[in-house]
Scaffold this motif. Structure first.
Motif: not given
Length: 391
Positions: A13-32
C-alpha cells in the motif's frame, strides 16, 4: 487449480504513496467516492485513459464474494501441498527451467534468486501462465478499494493501475486475479509499475504474455524486499521425539548449530553452517519438519499464508531434486469447524486470534502454543482435541 493470494503483500500500500497521503475513507456513496479517487489520481499526474478507466469502473459483487470465501486455506499442510504439487506440475516446471535457462541465469546473476523458487511461485500462481484470472482488474481493484476491509491497501493500487493504463503499459480492459494481481506471476499494480522488468528486450514489460518479463520481474521483486543472494530458503529436517517445542515456529530464530545440538538433523544432505533458522512444524511435532532460513521470511511478503508459502518453498526444493517430505503420523488435528470453536474459546480467554474462520493463522498458532505451554502440553502450536479440552 489456480490459487490467488489470500493475504496481499505487506507494505504494498505504500509503494506509490505514503499511507498518510490518503484519507482512509471507504464505503458510502460510490459515485462520490469514485470522484474523490479521480481527484487523487489527477493530483498524482494521471490523465487521459487512466482517468477514463476510473470513471468507467464499477463495483463487482462477485469480487467481494471471492474475498470473503477462501476456504482452501483451512486445509492442513499435507493436504494442501498434495493438492498443489502434482507430477505434471513438476514435469512442466523442469521443462520451463530448461526452456528459459538463460533468463533464469540472468536473474540469478543480477538478483541472486534461485530459478527454482521463481518457478515455484510461477507454477502456483498461474500454472506457468496458463490460468491468470479473468476478472476485469479496474473493477476488481475499485471494488476492494471502496470496500472497508482493506482500503488502505487497495486505494494506492487503484492509483497505480490508473498510471499503468495512462502510460499504455496495460490496456484499460486488462484482466487478472480477483484481488487485482496481473500477469503470469500475479503482481499488484503498484509492483508492476515499480518493479516490472523487461526480460525479453522488446522495450516493454508485458507480464501477461512474456515469460522472460515475468521471470525477471519476480527476481527483482524478491530482491527489492530483501532476498539474500545465494542462500537457502527451506530445508527438510528430522526432529527428536522430545525437545523444547515452545521454540519451534517463526517467532524464534536460532543458529543452525543450536538446532543441531538439540537433535535436529537434515533429512538428506547436511545442515549449513553460520546461518540462523526457525524450526517450522506446520502440523506439530509428529508431522513434517523444516528449517526455515531468513529468505523464507522474504517469501512471506509474497503471500502471508504459512501453508501456501511453505508449500511453494518446498516445491522449489522438489524442483531442485529434493525428496518427498516425510508426512509423519498421528497428527490428530482439529477439522475446520472444530477449529472455529477453538478460536472462539481462545478469543474468550483473551487471545487475539482474529476472526473465527477455521484457518490456522499466525495468531491462532501463537495462542495455541501459549495454552499448551501453560498446561504442560508439548507446545508445538498444533491444535488437537486434548488442547481443546483444556479450555
Amino acid at each position: 487449480m489456480n490459487l490467488m493470494k489470500s493475504v496481499l503483500i505487506a507494505g504494498a500500500a505504500t509503494t506509490i504513496l505514503s499511507a498518510s497521503a490518503y484519507a482512509q475513507s471507504c464505503g458510502g456513496d460510490f459515485n462520490a467516492w469514485r470522484s474523490q479517487m479521480v481527484d487523487e489520481a489527477k493530483a498524482e499526474g494521471v490523465s487521459g485513459a487512466g482517468i477514463q478507466a476510473m470513471q468507467n469502473a464499477k463495483i463487482d459483487p462477485a469480487i467481494l464474494k471471492k474475498d470473503r470465501a477462501q476456504g482452501v486455506y483451512t486445509l492442513d499442510f499435507v493436504e494442501f501441498s498434495r493438492r498443489l504439487i502434482s507430477q505434471n506440475r513438476i514435469d512442466n516446471g523442469q521443462k520451463n527451467l530448461k526452456k528459459y535457462a538463460s533468463v533464469f541465469e540472468r536473474a540469478r546473476q543480477e538478483y541472486g534468486v534461485a530459478p527454482e523458487i521463481i518457478t515455484s511461485f510461477w507454477a502456483f500462481e498461474t500454472d506457468y501462465g496458463a490460468i491468470q484470472g479473468d476478472d476485469l482488474t479496474i473493477n476488481a481493484v475499485t471494488t476492494l478499494a471502496h470496500d472497508c476491509r482493506r482500503p488502505e491497501l487497495f486505494r494506492p493500487q487503484l492509483i497505480a493501475l490508473a498510471k499503468l493504463i495512462d502510460q499504455g503499459i496495460v490496456p484499460a480492459d486488462v484482466t487478472g486475479a480477483w484481488a487485482g494481481e496481473i500477469g503470469q506471476i500475479q503482481v499488484l499494480p503498484a509492483d508492476y509499475l515499480t518493479k516490472g522488468r523487461d526480460g525479453d528486450g522488446d522495450g516493454r514489460v508485458e507480464l501477461k504474455t512474456s515469460a522472460p518479463d515475468a521471470i525477471m520481474t519476480a527476481a527483482n521483486f524478491l530482491s527489492k524486499i530483501g532476498w539474500q543472494a545465494n542462500q537457502p530458503w527451506l530445508q527438510e529436517v528430522t526432529v527428536p521425539n522430545e525437545m523444547e517445542w515452545y521454540d519451534a515456529g517463526l517467532h524464534k530464530r536460532l543458529p543452525v548449530s543450536e538446532w543441531k545440538a538439540r537433535g535436529v538433523s537434515a533429512r538428506g544432505g547436511s545442515l549449513p553452517a553460520n546461518l540462523e533458522a526457525s524450526l517450522v512444524l506446520p502440523m506439530g511435532r509428529k508431522g513434517p519438519a523444516f528449517l526455515a532460513y531468513p529468505n523464507f521470511t522474504i517469501l512471506l511478503e509474497w503471500n502471508q499464508s504459512l501453508t501456501y508459502v511453505l508449500t511453494a518453498a518446498y516445491f522449489g526444493n522438489r524442483l531442485g531434486g529434493a525428496q518427498i517430505y516425510n508426512a509423519g503420523t498421528d497428527h490428530n488435528g482439529l477439522p475446520a469447524e472444530r477449529l472455529k470453536e477453538l478460536q472462539v474459546k481462545l478469543s474468550a480467554a483473551g487471545y487475539d486470534v482474529g476472526k473465527a474462520d477455521g484457518i490456522l493463522g499466525a495468531g491462532t498458532r501463537a495462542a495455541v502454543r501459549e495454552v499448551q505451554h501453560k498446561n504442560g502440553l508439548p507446545a508445538d502450536a498444533w491444535p488437537t482435541e486434548i488442547l481443546f479440552n483444556h479450555l
